[in-house]
Design a protein around this motif. Structure first.
Motif, PDB file in Angstrom:
ATOM      1  N   GLU A  48      74.777  49.880  16.987  1.00 31.17           N
ATOM      2  CA  GLU A  48      76.174  49.901  17.446  1.00 31.17           C
ATOM      3  C   GLU A  48      76.813  51.292  17.384  1.00 31.17           C
ATOM      4  O   GLU A  48      78.039  51.405  17.316  1.00 31.17           O
ATOM      5  N   GLN A  49      76.021  52.339  17.449  1.00 34.64           N
ATOM      6  CA  GLN A  49      76.553  53.695  17.404  1.00 34.64           C
ATOM      7  C   GLN A  49      76.633  54.352  18.783  1.00 34.64           C
ATOM      8  O   GLN A  49      77.364  55.326  18.944  1.00 34.64           O
ATOM      9  N   PHE A  50      75.903  53.820  19.774  1.00 37.69           N
ATOM     10  CA  PHE A  50      75.769  54.541  21.032  1.00 37.69           C
ATOM     11  C   PHE A  50      75.922  53.621  22.235  1.00 37.69           C
ATOM     12  O   PHE A  50      75.431  52.489  22.217  1.00 37.69           O
ATOM     13  N   VAL A  51      76.573  54.115  23.289  1.00 34.49           N
ATOM     14  CA  VAL A  51      76.380  53.497  24.599  1.00 34.49           C
ATOM     15  C   VAL A  51      75.050  54.039  25.121  1.00 34.49           C
ATOM     16  O   VAL A  51      74.581  55.099  24.678  1.00 34.49           O
ATOM     17  N   PRO A  52      74.385  53.347  26.046  1.00 31.16           N
ATOM     18  CA  PRO A  52      73.031  53.754  26.451  1.00 31.16           C
ATOM     19  C   PRO A  52      72.917  55.202  26.913  1.00 31.16           C
ATOM     20  O   PRO A  52      71.906  55.872  26.640  1.00 31.16           O
ATOM     21  N   GLN A  53      73.923  55.719  27.609  1.00 33.34           N
ATOM     22  CA  GLN A  53      73.830  57.099  28.107  1.00 33.34           C
ATOM     23  C   GLN A  53      73.830  58.124  26.974  1.00 33.34           C
ATOM     24  O   GLN A  53      73.359  59.246  27.154  1.00 33.34           O
ATOM     25  N   MET A  54      74.348  57.768  25.809  1.00 33.66           N
ATOM     26  CA  MET A  54      74.304  58.688  24.675  1.00 33.66           C
ATOM     27  C   MET A  54      72.873  58.910  24.196  1.00 33.66           C
ATOM     28  O   MET A  54      72.606  59.857  23.452  1.00 33.66           O
ATOM     29  N   LEU A  55      71.958  58.036  24.615  1.00 28.91           N
ATOM     30  CA  LEU A  55      70.531  58.201  24.326  1.00 28.91           C
ATOM     31  C   LEU A  55      69.749  58.499  25.605  1.00 28.91           C
ATOM     32  O   LEU A  55      68.519  58.365  25.626  1.00 28.91           O
ATOM     33  N   ASN A  56      70.457  58.878  26.670  1.00 29.24           N
ATOM     34  CA  ASN A  56      69.845  59.257  27.956  1.00 29.24           C
ATOM     35  C   ASN A  56      69.147  58.096  28.641  1.00 29.24           C
ATOM     36  O   ASN A  56      68.285  58.307  29.506  1.00 29.24           O
ATOM     37  N   TYR A  57      69.514  56.873  28.332  1.00 26.27           N
ATOM     38  CA  TYR A  57      68.784  55.731  28.886  1.00 26.27           C
ATOM     39  C   TYR A  57      68.899  55.637  30.403  1.00 26.27           C
ATOM     40  O   TYR A  57      67.983  55.140  31.060  1.00 26.27           O
ATOM     41  N   GLU A  58      70.007  56.095  30.963  1.00 26.96           N
ATOM     42  CA  GLU A  58      70.133  56.017  32.417  1.00 26.96           C
ATOM     43  C   GLU A  58      69.182  56.986  33.105  1.00 26.96           C
ATOM     44  O   GLU A  58      68.876  56.822  34.296  1.00 26.96           O
ATOM     45  N   SER A  59      68.692  57.995  32.388  1.00 25.66           N
ATOM     46  CA  SER A  59      67.798  58.999  32.969  1.00 25.66           C
ATOM     47  C   SER A  59      66.320  58.667  32.805  1.00 25.66           C
ATOM     48  O   SER A  59      65.469  59.332  33.393  1.00 25.66           O
ATOM     49  N   VAL A  60      66.013  57.662  31.999  1.00 26.66           N
ATOM     50  CA  VAL A  60      64.605  57.334  31.718  1.00 26.66           C
ATOM     51  C   VAL A  60      64.283  55.879  32.048  1.00 26.66           C
ATOM     52  O   VAL A  60      63.337  55.301  31.510  1.00 26.66           O
ATOM     53  N   GLY A  61      65.064  55.290  32.953  1.00 24.13           N
ATOM     54  CA  GLY A  61      64.755  53.941  33.423  1.00 24.13           C
ATOM     55  C   GLY A  61      65.283  52.822  32.561  1.00 24.13           C
ATOM     56  O   GLY A  61      64.794  51.694  32.652  1.00 24.13           O
ATOM     57  N   GLY A  62      66.304  53.083  31.732  1.00 26.17           N
ATOM     58  CA  GLY A  62      66.797  52.052  30.830  1.00 26.17           C
ATOM     59  C   GLY A  62      68.056  51.349  31.280  1.00 26.17           C
ATOM     60  O   GLY A  62      68.488  50.382  30.640  1.00 26.17           O
ATOM     61  N   VAL A  63      68.681  51.801  32.384  1.00 25.98           N
ATOM     62  CA  VAL A  63      69.918  51.187  32.883  1.00 25.98           C
ATOM     63  C   VAL A  63      69.824  51.060  34.396  1.00 25.98           C
ATOM     64  O   VAL A  63      69.421  51.997  35.083  1.00 25.98           O
ATOM     65  N   ASN A  64      70.199  49.904  34.904  1.00 20.53           N
ATOM     66  CA  ASN A  64      70.283  49.681  36.342  1.00 20.53           C
ATOM     67  C   ASN A  64      71.748  49.453  36.691  1.00 20.53           C
ATOM     68  O   ASN A  64      72.349  48.469  36.257  1.00 20.53           O
ATOM     69  N   PHE A  65      72.328  50.369  37.470  1.00 18.49           N
ATOM     70  CA  PHE A  65      73.755  50.282  37.786  1.00 18.49           C
ATOM     71  C   PHE A  65      74.038  49.390  38.995  1.00 18.49           C
ATOM     72  O   PHE A  65      75.189  49.207  39.368  1.00 18.49           O
ATOM     73  N   LYS A  66      72.985  48.859  39.613  1.00  9.75           N
ATOM     74  CA  LYS A  66      73.173  48.003  40.788  1.00  9.75           C
ATOM     75  C   LYS A  66      73.098  46.522  40.449  1.00  9.75           C
ATOM     76  O   LYS A  66      73.382  45.690  41.303  1.00  9.75           O
ATOM     77  N   LYS A  67      72.679  46.192  39.234  1.00 12.34           N
ATOM     78  CA  LYS A  67      72.532  44.785  38.877  1.00 12.34           C
ATOM     79  C   LYS A  67      73.876  44.191  38.491  1.00 12.34           C
ATOM     80  O   LYS A  67      74.883  44.888  38.387  1.00 12.34           O
ATOM     81  N   GLY A  68      73.883  42.903  38.246  1.00 10.88           N
ATOM     82  CA  GLY A  68      75.112  42.198  37.914  1.00 10.88           C
ATOM     83  C   GLY A  68      75.539  42.425  36.480  1.00 10.88           C
ATOM     84  O   GLY A  68      75.036  43.304  35.781  1.00 10.88           O
ATOM     85  N   CYS A  69      76.475  41.601  36.053  1.00 18.67           N
ATOM     86  CA  CYS A  69      77.117  41.791  34.760  1.00 18.67           C
ATOM     87  C   CYS A  69      76.191  41.483  33.591  1.00 18.67           C
ATOM     88  O   CYS A  69      75.259  40.684  33.694  1.00 18.67           O
ATOM     89  N   TYR A  70      76.466  42.122  32.480  1.00 24.70           N
ATOM     90  CA  TYR A  70      75.811  41.885  31.199  1.00 24.70           C
ATOM     91  C   TYR A  70      76.800  42.321  30.125  1.00 24.70           C
ATOM     92  O   TYR A  70      77.779  43.033  30.420  1.00 24.70           O
ATOM     93  N   PRO A  71      76.628  41.937  28.876  1.00 24.22           N
ATOM     94  CA  PRO A  71      77.587  42.347  27.854  1.00 24.22           C
ATOM     95  C   PRO A  71      77.736  43.866  27.788  1.00 24.22           C
ATOM     96  O   PRO A  71      76.748  44.592  27.721  1.00 24.22           O
ATOM     97  N   GLY A  72      78.980  44.337  27.841  1.00 24.13           N
ATOM     98  CA  GLY A  72      79.249  45.760  27.778  1.00 24.13           C
ATOM     99  C   GLY A  72      79.104  46.501  29.083  1.00 24.13           C
ATOM    100  O   GLY A  72      79.273  47.727  29.134  1.00 24.13           O
ATOM    101  N   GLN A  73      78.833  45.792  30.179  1.00 27.01           N
ATOM    102  CA  GLN A  73      78.542  46.440  31.465  1.00 27.01           C
ATOM    103  C   GLN A  73      79.700  47.318  31.947  1.00 27.01           C
ATOM    104  O   GLN A  73      79.478  48.405  32.469  1.00 27.01           O
TER     105      GLN A  73
END
Length: 300
Positions: free
Chosen positions: A185-210
């Motif tokens: 509970e310390q980081f949003v995914p981008q704080m760990l670069n997850y959007e740059s290494v295949g860990g986040v899909n911005f085109k999908k539907g809702c999920y908790p914290g989306q």
């Protein structure tokens, strides 16, 4: 940072959650940051499980073993609570969640062992070899890496033994953080670069914290990123990082740490972008930032 690694490590720090049933993929699709609805049997997914505030509760590597079964690998210390929390939201979905750690053997493959098992495919490629599943990971420097998951009791792939500590260092050197209990509970995914290494899909539907995750990406509010740092003394996961200009207000946190083969210690640290030009320390231990091993996606 790029010392060569070779061999096979037995992994005990990871656990396995099994999601089984006709709705397994759609259920996970609605809970995690990556697309599981369109997941095939040739790819794995890196994904985060977030709170309603967009803070990461766990990270997973997930893949299909069949039409109605998905395995999720996560830090063992988070598994019981994540299994309980996910199970609360199954409701009427045809999906059964269980702790399947005892049913599988997990190994980390490095160097030639990984290259032979995966053919140096792109990260998150999934191959099936007899009863085993092999996930191509991001490399550690120039060293290929892969995860090998097979039914318990399966013969381990042939190759030299690799010390578990060396594998843990390779995880740090890859720059791909695995969330553990001290930094939950310390980081949003981008704080760990997850959007740059295949860990986040911005085109999908809702999920908790989306909404929080999307706002961080599209409104330019992201102020922290993950970096690799070197130190001459041990670094504690969860330790706050301070800049020389302010000894009271932390600018980041140690996410993951391991002894470096060439001496000293390496860590993944999440830092305020504005602080990266300053002298940094964690618990009084000086940090020297190293180049990231992958490109960051440009902020939108």
């Amino acid at each position: 940072m790029t010392a060569p690694l070779q061999g096979i490590a037995t992994l005990t720090h990871l656990g396995v959650i099994r999601a089984q049933g006709a709705d397994a993929a759609s259920f996970l699709h609605g809970q995690l940051t990556q697309d599981f609805a369109l997941l095939d049997t040739q790819h794995a997914r890196l994904a985060a499980y977030c709170s309603a505030k967009g803070r990461m509760l766990a990270s997973f590597i997930g893949f299909k073993t069949g039409p109605e079964e998905i395995l999720l690998l996560c830090s063992q210390d988070l598994l019981p609570a994540m299994l309980k929390r996910l199970s609360m939201f199954v409701l009427r979905a045809k999906c059964k969640l269980s702790d399947a750690t005892a049913d599988y053997a997990l190994c980390g493959l490095a160097g030639d062992s990984a290259a032979q098992a995966t053919g140096n495919a792109a990260p998150w490629t999934l191959r099936s070899v007899d009863a085993a599943h092999v996930v191509q990971l991001y490399p550690a420097g120039d060293t290929p890496r892969a995860l090998w998951i097979a039914p318990a009791g399966s013969a381990v792939p042939a190759g030299p033994a690799l010390d578990n500590a060396a594998w843990l260092w390779s995880e740090v050197a890859s720059g791909i953080a695995t969330l553990s209990l001290p930094v939950q509970e310390q980081f949003v995914p981008q704080m760990l670069n997850y959007e740059s290494v295949g860990g986040v899909n911005f085109k999908k539907g809702c999920y908790p914290g989306q909404e929080v995750v999307a706002r961080s990406q599209f409104r330019g509010t992201l102020k922290r990123r993950a970096y690799i740092a070197h130190a001459e003394q041990p670094l504690t996961v969860g330790a706050e990082v301070f800049a020389a200009s302010d000894a009271e207000q932390p600018v980041g946190m140690v996410v993951q740490s391991a002894a470096a083969p060439a001496g000293g210690f390496d860590a993944i640290v999440s830092l305020q972008i504005a602080s990266t030009d300053e002298a940094l320390n964690a618990g009084g231990v000086a940090l020297a930032l190293q180049p990231l091993p992958y490109e960051l996606l440009a902020d939108i």
